[in-house]
Design a protein around this motif. Structure first.
Motif, mmCIF file in Angstrom:
data_model
loop_
_atom_site.group_PDB
_atom_site.id
_atom_site.type_symbol
_atom_site.label_atom_id
_atom_site.label_comp_id
_atom_site.label_asym_id
_atom_site.label_seq_id
_atom_site.Cartn_x
_atom_site.Cartn_y
_atom_site.Cartn_z
ATOM 1 N N UNK A 58 0.945 -1.102 0.120
ATOM 2 C CA UNK A 58 0.017 -0.082 0.026
ATOM 3 C C UNK A 58 0.655 1.167 -0.259
ATOM 4 N N UNK A 59 1.729 1.579 1.088
ATOM 5 C CA UNK A 59 2.809 2.280 0.278
ATOM 6 C C UNK A 59 3.477 2.876 -0.391
ATOM 7 N N UNK A 60 3.865 1.797 -1.429
ATOM 8 C CA UNK A 60 4.104 1.914 -2.773
ATOM 9 C C UNK A 60 3.296 1.701 -3.401
ATOM 10 N N UNK A 61 2.188 2.042 -3.492
ATOM 11 C CA UNK A 61 1.025 2.350 -4.257
ATOM 12 C C UNK A 61 0.693 3.443 -4.352
ATOM 13 N N UNK A 62 0.863 4.202 -2.774
ATOM 14 C CA UNK A 62 0.292 5.784 -2.804
ATOM 15 C C UNK A 62 1.038 6.206 -3.350
ATOM 16 N N UNK A 63 2.916 5.955 -3.355
ATOM 17 C CA UNK A 63 4.322 6.555 -3.798
ATOM 18 C C UNK A 63 4.173 6.359 -5.469
ATOM 19 N N UNK B 184 0.942 6.503 -6.826
ATOM 20 C CA UNK B 184 -0.361 7.481 -6.456
ATOM 21 C C UNK B 184 0.199 8.879 -6.093
ATOM 22 N N UNK B 185 0.499 9.238 -6.078
ATOM 23 C CA UNK B 185 1.146 10.625 -5.558
ATOM 24 C C UNK B 185 1.310 11.365 -6.857
ATOM 25 N N UNK B 186 2.156 10.494 -7.467
ATOM 26 C CA UNK B 186 2.864 10.769 -9.069
ATOM 27 C C UNK B 186 2.003 11.137 -9.635
ATOM 28 N N UNK B 187 0.993 10.592 -9.605
ATOM 29 C CA UNK B 187 0.120 10.060 -10.635
ATOM 30 C C UNK B 187 -0.333 11.117 -10.835
ATOM 31 N N UNK B 188 -0.641 12.053 -9.435
ATOM 32 C CA UNK B 188 -2.307 13.367 -9.275
ATOM 33 C C UNK B 188 -0.925 14.100 -9.616
ATOM 34 N N UNK B 189 0.362 13.989 -9.543
ATOM 35 C CA UNK B 189 1.151 15.259 -9.694
ATOM 36 C C UNK B 189 1.086 14.990 -11.519
ATOM 37 N N UNK B 190 0.683 14.316 -12.275
ATOM 38 C CA UNK B 190 0.706 14.268 -13.586
ATOM 39 C C UNK B 190 -0.588 14.786 -13.829
ATOM 40 N N UNK B 191 -1.438 14.105 -13.172
ATOM 41 C CA UNK B 191 -3.138 14.289 -14.080
ATOM 42 C C UNK B 191 -3.251 16.111 -13.267
ATOM 43 N N UNK C 268 -8.445 9.445 -8.474
ATOM 44 C CA UNK C 268 -7.448 9.650 -8.415
ATOM 45 C C UNK C 268 -7.194 10.156 -6.743
ATOM 46 N N UNK C 269 -7.804 10.942 -6.636
ATOM 47 C CA UNK C 269 -7.592 11.246 -5.319
ATOM 48 C C UNK C 269 -8.436 10.741 -4.206
ATOM 49 N N UNK C 270 -9.911 10.541 -4.668
ATOM 50 C CA UNK C 270 -10.242 9.813 -3.465
ATOM 51 C C UNK C 270 -9.939 7.862 -3.036
ATOM 52 N N UNK C 271 -9.415 7.443 -4.449
ATOM 53 C CA UNK C 271 -8.588 6.198 -4.354
ATOM 54 C C UNK C 271 -6.548 7.042 -3.433
ATOM 55 N N UNK C 272 -6.364 8.155 -3.974
ATOM 56 C CA UNK C 272 -5.659 8.374 -2.082
ATOM 57 C C UNK C 272 -5.410 8.710 -1.440
ATOM 58 N N UNK C 273 -7.256 8.791 -0.480
ATOM 59 C CA UNK C 273 -7.633 9.265 0.712
ATOM 60 C C UNK C 273 -7.560 7.194 0.959
ATOM 61 N N UNK C 274 -8.717 6.297 -0.241
ATOM 62 C CA UNK C 274 -8.896 4.665 0.228
ATOM 63 C C UNK C 274 -7.409 4.812 0.957
ATOM 64 N N UNK C 275 -6.667 4.484 0.039
ATOM 65 C CA UNK C 275 -5.006 4.298 0.240
ATOM 66 C C UNK C 275 -4.777 4.390 1.736
ATOM 67 N N UNK C 276 -4.437 5.618 1.723
ATOM 68 C CA UNK C 276 -3.931 6.143 3.084
ATOM 69 C C UNK C 276 -5.204 5.813 4.319
#
Length: 90
Positions: A15-20, A22-29, A62-70
């Protein structure tokens, strides 16, 4: 109990790897959504408005997904703490 701790630890790592990622994808998006917003403002066409809307929608998803992962990380950390407490008192 040790098996549960190992499984929990593996899941936390994933999950921590997925969060990383996701953060990169959020920057791009976020950059793409801003570009689409500017294009929509300048061109004022239906297509550019739709592209902007789509980019915003993807960024929000993607923001919702990040919140779910967190939230899942927090839950697993609490579970891990409880398991370690149990192991310490056993």
């Amino acid at each position: 109990m040790e098996r549960r701790l190992r499984a929990n630890s593996r899941r936390l790592q994933a999950l921590r790897e997925e969060l990383g990622v996701t953060a990169e994808q959020m920057t791009q998006l976020g950059e793409e959504a801003e570009d689409a917003r500017l294009r929509a403002l300048v061109s004022e066409t239906a297509l550019s408005q739709r592209e902007h809307h789509d980019a915003e929608r993807h960024a929000a998803a993607l923001s919702r997904h990040r919140a779910e992962v967190e939230a899942e990380i927090e839950r697993l950390e609490r579970d891990q703490d409880a398991l370690l407490d149990e192991l310490g008192t056993a």
